[in-house]
Design a protein around this motif. Sequence first.
Motif, PDB file in Angstrom:
ATOM      1  N   ASP A  74      18.166  22.684   3.733  1.00  0.00           N
ATOM      2  CA  ASP A  74      17.828  22.366   2.345  1.00  0.00           C
ATOM      3  C   ASP A  74      19.088  22.261   1.493  1.00  0.00           C
ATOM      4  OD1 ASP A  74      18.551  25.009   2.213  1.00  0.00           O
ATOM      5  OD2 ASP A  74      16.731  25.706   1.216  1.00  0.00           O
ATOM      6  N   GLY A  75      18.904  21.793   0.259  1.00  0.00           N
ATOM      7  CA  GLY A  75      20.023  21.637  -0.660  1.00  0.00           C
ATOM      8  C   GLY A  75      20.479  20.195  -0.784  1.00  0.00           C
ATOM      9  N   PHE A  76      21.482  20.003  -1.648  1.00  0.00           N
ATOM     10  CA  PHE A  76      22.070  18.701  -1.916  1.00  0.00           C
ATOM     11  C   PHE A  76      23.579  18.795  -1.781  1.00  0.00           C
ATOM     12  CE2 PHE A  76      18.075  18.720  -4.257  1.00  0.00           C
ATOM     13  CZ  PHE A  76      17.543  17.465  -3.988  1.00  0.00           C
ATOM     14  N   ALA A  77      24.224  17.660  -1.614  1.00  0.00           N
ATOM     15  CA  ALA A  77      25.677  17.653  -1.494  1.00  0.00           C
ATOM     16  C   ALA A  77      26.351  18.205  -2.742  1.00  0.00           C
ATOM     17  CB  ALA A  77      26.170  16.231  -1.208  1.00  0.00           C
ATOM     18  N   ALA A  78      25.736  18.023  -3.907  1.00  0.00           N
ATOM     19  CA  ALA A  78      26.361  18.465  -5.161  1.00  0.00           C
ATOM     20  C   ALA A  78      26.480  19.978  -5.251  1.00  0.00           C
ATOM     21  CB  ALA A  78      25.577  17.935  -6.357  1.00  0.00           C
ATOM     22  N   GLY A  79      25.615  20.698  -4.595  1.00  0.00           N
ATOM     23  CA  GLY A  79      25.643  22.157  -4.687  1.00  0.00           C
ATOM     24  C   GLY A  79      24.839  22.657  -5.870  1.00  0.00           C
ATOM     25  N   ASP A  80      24.263  23.839  -5.714  1.00  0.00           N
ATOM     26  CA  ASP A  80      23.336  24.368  -6.716  1.00  0.00           C
ATOM     27  C   ASP A  80      24.009  24.599  -8.059  1.00  0.00           C
ATOM     28  OD1 ASP A  80      20.676  25.507  -7.390  1.00  0.00           O
ATOM     29  OD2 ASP A  80      21.827  27.350  -7.641  1.00  0.00           O
ATOM     30  N   LEU A  98      12.234  20.363  -3.876  1.00  0.00           N
ATOM     31  CA  LEU A  98      12.138  19.041  -3.257  1.00  0.00           C
ATOM     32  C   LEU A  98      12.980  18.974  -1.992  1.00  0.00           C
ATOM     33  CD1 LEU A  98      12.286  16.266  -6.026  1.00  0.00           C
ATOM     34  CD2 LEU A  98      10.302  17.072  -4.742  1.00  0.00           C
ATOM     35  N   SER A  99      14.193  19.522  -2.070  1.00  0.00           N
ATOM     36  CA  SER A  99      15.080  19.461  -0.901  1.00  0.00           C
ATOM     37  C   SER A  99      14.490  20.215   0.282  1.00  0.00           C
ATOM     38  CB  SER A  99      16.468  20.006  -1.257  1.00  0.00           C
ATOM     39  OG  SER A  99      16.505  21.419  -1.243  1.00  0.00           O
ATOM     40  N   ALA A 100      13.851  21.354   0.003  1.00  0.00           N
ATOM     41  CA  ALA A 100      13.199  22.124   1.073  1.00  0.00           C
ATOM     42  C   ALA A 100      11.991  21.363   1.625  1.00  0.00           C
ATOM     43  CB  ALA A 100      12.780  23.492   0.548  1.00  0.00           C
ATOM     44  N   GLU A 101      11.299  20.648   0.760  1.00  0.00           N
ATOM     45  CA  GLU A 101      10.185  19.819   1.225  1.00  0.00           C
ATOM     46  C   GLU A 101      10.699  18.717   2.158  1.00  0.00           C
ATOM     47  OE1 GLU A 101       6.788  16.810  -0.608  1.00  0.00           O
ATOM     48  OE2 GLU A 101       7.685  18.328  -1.915  1.00  0.00           O
ATOM     49  N   GLY A 102      11.882  18.197   1.848  1.00  0.00           N
ATOM     50  CA  GLY A 102      12.476  17.198   2.728  1.00  0.00           C
ATOM     51  C   GLY A 102      12.730  17.725   4.126  1.00  0.00           C
ATOM     52  N   VAL A 103      13.151  18.990   4.225  1.00  0.00           N
ATOM     53  CA  VAL A 103      13.325  19.617   5.536  1.00  0.00           C
ATOM     54  C   VAL A 103      12.003  19.614   6.296  1.00  0.00           C
ATOM     55  CG1 VAL A 103      13.892  21.766   6.745  1.00  0.00           C
ATOM     56  CG2 VAL A 103      15.252  21.050   4.778  1.00  0.00           C
ATOM     57  N   ILE A 105       9.414  17.625   5.856  1.00  0.00           N
ATOM     58  CA  ILE A 105       9.025  16.262   6.229  1.00  0.00           C
ATOM     59  C   ILE A 105       9.721  15.873   7.525  1.00  0.00           C
ATOM     60  CG2 ILE A 105       9.229  13.829   5.568  1.00  0.00           C
ATOM     61  CD1 ILE A 105       8.926  14.759   2.634  1.00  0.00           C
ATOM     62  N   MET A 106      11.020  16.199   7.628  1.00  0.00           N
ATOM     63  CA  MET A 106      11.751  15.882   8.854  1.00  0.00           C
ATOM     64  C   MET A 106      11.226  16.712  10.022  1.00  0.00           C
ATOM     65  SD  MET A 106      14.161  13.829   9.933  1.00  0.00           S
ATOM     66  CE  MET A 106      15.288  13.414   8.586  1.00  0.00           C
ATOM     67  N   ARG A 107      10.900  17.971   9.765  1.00  0.00           N
ATOM     68  CA  ARG A 107      10.365  18.819  10.832  1.00  0.00           C
ATOM     69  C   ARG A 107       9.038  18.244  11.349  1.00  0.00           C
ATOM     70  NH1 ARG A 107      11.866  23.954  11.151  1.00  0.00           N
ATOM     71  NH2 ARG A 107      12.083  24.151   8.877  1.00  0.00           N
ATOM     72  N   ALA A 108       8.182  17.806  10.419  1.00  0.00           N
ATOM     73  CA  ALA A 108       6.889  17.254  10.823  1.00  0.00           C
ATOM     74  C   ALA A 108       7.062  15.975  11.635  1.00  0.00           C
ATOM     75  CB  ALA A 108       6.031  16.988   9.586  1.00  0.00           C
ATOM     76  N   LEU A 109       8.094  15.198  11.309  1.00  0.00           N
ATOM     77  CA  LEU A 109       8.334  13.945  12.032  1.00  0.00           C
ATOM     78  C   LEU A 109       8.560  14.192  13.518  1.00  0.00           C
ATOM     79  CD1 LEU A 109       8.926  10.878  12.117  1.00  0.00           C
ATOM     80  CD2 LEU A 109      11.288  11.424  11.430  1.00  0.00           C
ATOM     81  N   VAL A 110       9.278  15.277  13.843  1.00  0.00           N
ATOM     82  CA  VAL A 110       9.634  15.529  15.244  1.00  0.00           C
ATOM     83  C   VAL A 110       8.733  16.583  15.893  1.00  0.00           C
ATOM     84  CG1 VAL A 110      12.010  14.860  14.823  1.00  0.00           C
ATOM     85  CG2 VAL A 110      11.384  17.271  14.638  1.00  0.00           C
ATOM     86  N   ALA A 111       7.751  17.086  15.163  1.00  0.00           N
ATOM     87  CA  ALA A 111       6.895  18.148  15.698  1.00  0.00           C
ATOM     88  C   ALA A 111       6.086  17.640  16.890  1.00  0.00           C
ATOM     89  CB  ALA A 111       5.948  18.655  14.608  1.00  0.00           C
ATOM     90  N   GLY A 112       5.869  18.532  17.840  1.00  0.00           N
ATOM     91  CA  GLY A 112       5.007  18.202  18.972  1.00  0.00           C
ATOM     92  C   GLY A 112       5.611  17.251  19.966  1.00  0.00           C
ATOM     93  N   ASN A 361      17.667  15.771   4.965  1.00  0.00           N
ATOM     94  CA  ASN A 361      16.517  16.254   4.196  1.00  0.00           C
ATOM     95  C   ASN A 361      16.308  15.436   2.936  1.00  0.00           C
ATOM     96  OD1 ASN A 361      18.943  17.454   3.088  1.00  0.00           O
ATOM     97  ND2 ASN A 361      17.621  18.765   1.848  1.00  0.00           N
ATOM     98  N   THR A 362      17.399  14.997   2.307  1.00  0.00           N
ATOM     99  CA  THR A 362      17.278  14.332   1.004  1.00  0.00           C
ATOM    100  C   THR A 362      16.784  12.894   1.128  1.00  0.00           C
ATOM    101  OG1 THR A 362      19.648  13.854   1.052  1.00  0.00           O
ATOM    102  CG2 THR A 362      18.950  15.835  -0.120  1.00  0.00           C
ATOM    103  N   THR A 363      17.109  12.205   2.230  1.00  0.00           N
ATOM    104  CA  THR A 363      16.520  10.878   2.425  1.00  0.00           C
ATOM    105  C   THR A 363      15.009  10.992   2.619  1.00  0.00           C
ATOM    106  OG1 THR A 363      17.113  11.066   4.773  1.00  0.00           O
ATOM    107  CG2 THR A 363      18.549   9.729   3.385  1.00  0.00           C
ATOM    108  N   ALA A 364      14.585  12.035   3.332  1.00  0.00           N
ATOM    109  CA  ALA A 364      13.157  12.213   3.579  1.00  0.00           C
ATOM    110  C   ALA A 364      12.393  12.397   2.278  1.00  0.00           C
ATOM    111  CB  ALA A 364      12.932  13.406   4.513  1.00  0.00           C
ATOM    112  N   ILE A 365      12.895  13.246   1.399  1.00  0.00           N
ATOM    113  CA  ILE A 365      12.173  13.475   0.146  1.00  0.00           C
ATOM    114  C   ILE A 365      12.450  12.365  -0.851  1.00  0.00           C
ATOM    115  CG2 ILE A 365      13.940  14.926  -0.958  1.00  0.00           C
ATOM    116  CD1 ILE A 365      10.070  15.295  -1.094  1.00  0.00           C
TER     117      ILE A 365
END
Length: 418
Positions: A74-80, A98-103, A105-112, A361-365
């Motif tokens: 999670d997070g962005f390149a800019a830093g908190d 949002l950034s954590a949600e992006g993680v 989304i990526m996890r769900a893509l590769v799940a299973g 993560n950020t492209t996903a969200i």
Amino acid sequence: MRYPDTYYFRTLAERRERPALKGRLAVDCAVVGGGFAGLFTARALARGGMRVAVLEAEAVGFGASGRNGGFVSDGFAAGDASIRRRVGAAHAAALQDLSAEGVEIMRALVAGGQVPGAAKVDGLLRLRRFDRGADLAAQAGPDLAYLDRAAIEKRLVSSRYRHGLEERLAFHLHPLNVLRGLAAEVERAGGVIHEASRVTGCDLGGPVKHLTTAEGRIEARAVVIATGGYSGGLVPALRRAMLPIATYVMASEPAPALLASAIRTPMGIGDDRRAGDYYRLVEGGARLLWGGRITTRAADVPGIVRQLRAEMTGAYPQLAGLKTEVAWSGLMSYARHRMPMVGRLGPGLWHCYGFGGHGLNTTAIGGTVLAEAMLGQSDRLALFAPFGLDWAGGAAGLMAAQGTYWALQVQDWWRERR
């Protein structure tokens, strides 16, 4: 196939090529750019009922999406801290969510195991090379464990690291295989993807947009530009807001026994220097991928590899005999504010790029919330509004970015010496 020679290309799980655009095609939305940002946008739009076509100049994942380090956290390149200064604590917290949600989304893509060759491995170590750890210890929680020097040395046979955090929700993967799996999902949702289809001309005014390629023409009510570090002059306002920054990765020969003498964790590893390195074992510990360094113009890859190897052997002298088998570079897109640029440029014209330094993560969200706005499903896109298309400074901006990076290297060196 239209890819540079990288470890990821050499280990592709499938090699299907997609046809170039030929003739005329009418769609609801044309997405320019077949990286993660463009494909996540296209998938969400297609699932929402839009007729979508993706135009990729080379092959899906040709750019930074298929060449990066493969870390998802999670997070962005800019830093908190930088984000809070710009938008305030509440807005920054919403962006962090949002950034954590992006993680996820990526996890769900590769799940299973549904993406061939995804090679997902859980966990990431964020390490510090100087002796101050109270702030890291204060961050510890259920999904974030503090590591002292003794705990680190159980995982890494190195005297370089003093403190660290273990991010249990982070993971690493094979980005090019995952992106090709995402492309297949776009097609299953009804979208079409045309490779070898560089956009050579456009008319983006009026209610219907027109894009031309060498052999085809698309008419669309909406256009999304998602070309990242390989953005050309198609939309000058977008090109002026972006700095193309090169980064570098090398992959070792197979040497599982030698690598086990140094690295005893499957987790990804990165240090918290402002000009740091990142690395991870792949193929079950058989090879090492090591990345780092940035330049604002294409540098001599063998020269950069010598620098990366110096960092590697500085941390792990026992790896001095480890051979580098392949090395490569790629262009990331950065804004001056180092945040994604996701939004609307005008009626029917949208953009989704600027994910350099923290993109998986950020492209996903970013693609998800852009599609939500285009479909009228949410207004979450407004969270990115404060991070607009600031002029990046052109050649002077590139010089300033390189100077900043060199200054950060000096600051890192001085901090460790102290």
